[in-house]
Design a protein around this motif. Structure first.
Motif, mmCIF file in Angstrom:
data_model
loop_
_atom_site.group_PDB
_atom_site.id
_atom_site.type_symbol
_atom_site.label_atom_id
_atom_site.label_comp_id
_atom_site.label_asym_id
_atom_site.label_seq_id
_atom_site.Cartn_x
_atom_site.Cartn_y
_atom_site.Cartn_z
ATOM 1 N N THR A 1 -5.990 -44.599 -14.461
ATOM 2 C CA THR A 1 -5.344 -45.163 -15.647
ATOM 3 C C THR A 1 -3.829 -45.023 -15.536
ATOM 4 O O THR A 1 -3.329 -44.170 -14.796
ATOM 5 C CB THR A 1 -5.814 -44.460 -16.938
ATOM 6 O OG1 THR A 1 -5.389 -43.093 -16.905
ATOM 7 C CG2 THR A 1 -7.323 -44.543 -17.105
ATOM 8 N N ALA B 1 -5.773 -42.905 -22.536
ATOM 9 C CA ALA B 1 -6.435 -43.257 -21.276
ATOM 10 C C ALA B 1 -7.818 -43.872 -21.521
ATOM 11 O O ALA B 1 -8.195 -44.847 -20.868
ATOM 12 C CB ALA B 1 -6.551 -42.033 -20.376
ATOM 13 N N GLU C 1 -7.480 -47.355 -22.740
ATOM 14 C CA GLU C 1 -7.157 -48.212 -21.603
ATOM 15 C C GLU C 1 -8.420 -48.594 -20.829
ATOM 16 O O GLU C 1 -8.620 -49.756 -20.476
ATOM 17 C CB GLU C 1 -6.159 -47.501 -20.686
ATOM 18 C CG GLU C 1 -5.754 -48.318 -19.480
ATOM 19 C CD GLU C 1 -4.760 -47.591 -18.585
ATOM 20 O OE1 GLU C 1 -4.655 -47.984 -17.411
ATOM 21 O OE2 GLU C 1 -4.082 -46.639 -19.037
#
Length: 194
Positions: A171, A179, A182
């Motif tokens: 990430t 993260a 994402e």
């Protein structure tokens, strides 16, 4: 050691063969930018400390541990759950905060686990999930055994170097700072609506 003069096709072939040894991200089996999508994933398994947190612990005067989590990660996890993916939090720590976060997110938790790979394999077997269809996200060397088991080992940006090197994807967001949101956007798209 990192410079090779290329004058002919044989030199180029030699450079391509050496590149993954010097830079694991250059591995042709792992092309840059290759990220998982919904068609490749049936389950997302997450470490807790260092992935859902920034790996810091605050301890109050009574010895209670406090950690901070990212609301965007919670949104991403909820979207993955709503998309029908199986989810699991897998942690070596035995801590009430891990269980509390799992309850809040409505995600099952296995914590206090000494052998994470064995626990993950058993969970996959019990849930009829092929390990190669699992995305596992971790941050430290105790996650590497799970990386060898799953199809999509993913490291957060702040993961230990060995973990980043072993990951299929990394990430851009640090652990505890979006993260997991994402990763959800990789799988479901930026609007989390796939």
């Amino acid at each position: 050691a990192r410079v090779l003069e290329i004058d002919d096709p044989h030199d180029l072939a030699r450079a391509r063969a050496l590149a993954p040894l010097l830079d694991p991200a250059a591995d042709p089996a792992r092309p840059p930018g290759a990220l998982p999508d919904r068609g490749a994933i049936d389950a997302v398994v997450m470490d807790f400390d260092g992935t859902q947190t920034d790996d810091r612990v605050l301890i109050d005067a009574d010895g209670r541990e406090l950690v901070a989590v990212h609301r965007g990660d919670g949104l991403g996890i909820a979207a993955l759950r709503d998309a029908g993916l199986a989810l699991l939090i897998l942690s070596t720590e035995t801590n009430p905060v891990v269980a509390a976060r799992g309850r809040k997110l409505r995600v099952p938790v296995l914590h206090g686990v000494d052998q994470k790979d064995r626990a993950l394999k058993q969970w996959c077997d019990e849930n009829g999930i092929a390990p190669d269809r699992v995305l596992y996200v971790g941050n430290d060397v105790n996650d590497l055994s799970c990386f060898g088991l799953v199809g999509w080992p993913v490291a957060v940006a702040t993961a230990h170097r060995a973990v980043r090197d072993a990951a299929r994807a990394v990430t851009t967001a640090p652990g505890g700072s979006g993260a997991l949101r994402e990763i959800a956007s990789w799988i479901l798209g930026p609007t989390l609506a796939r």
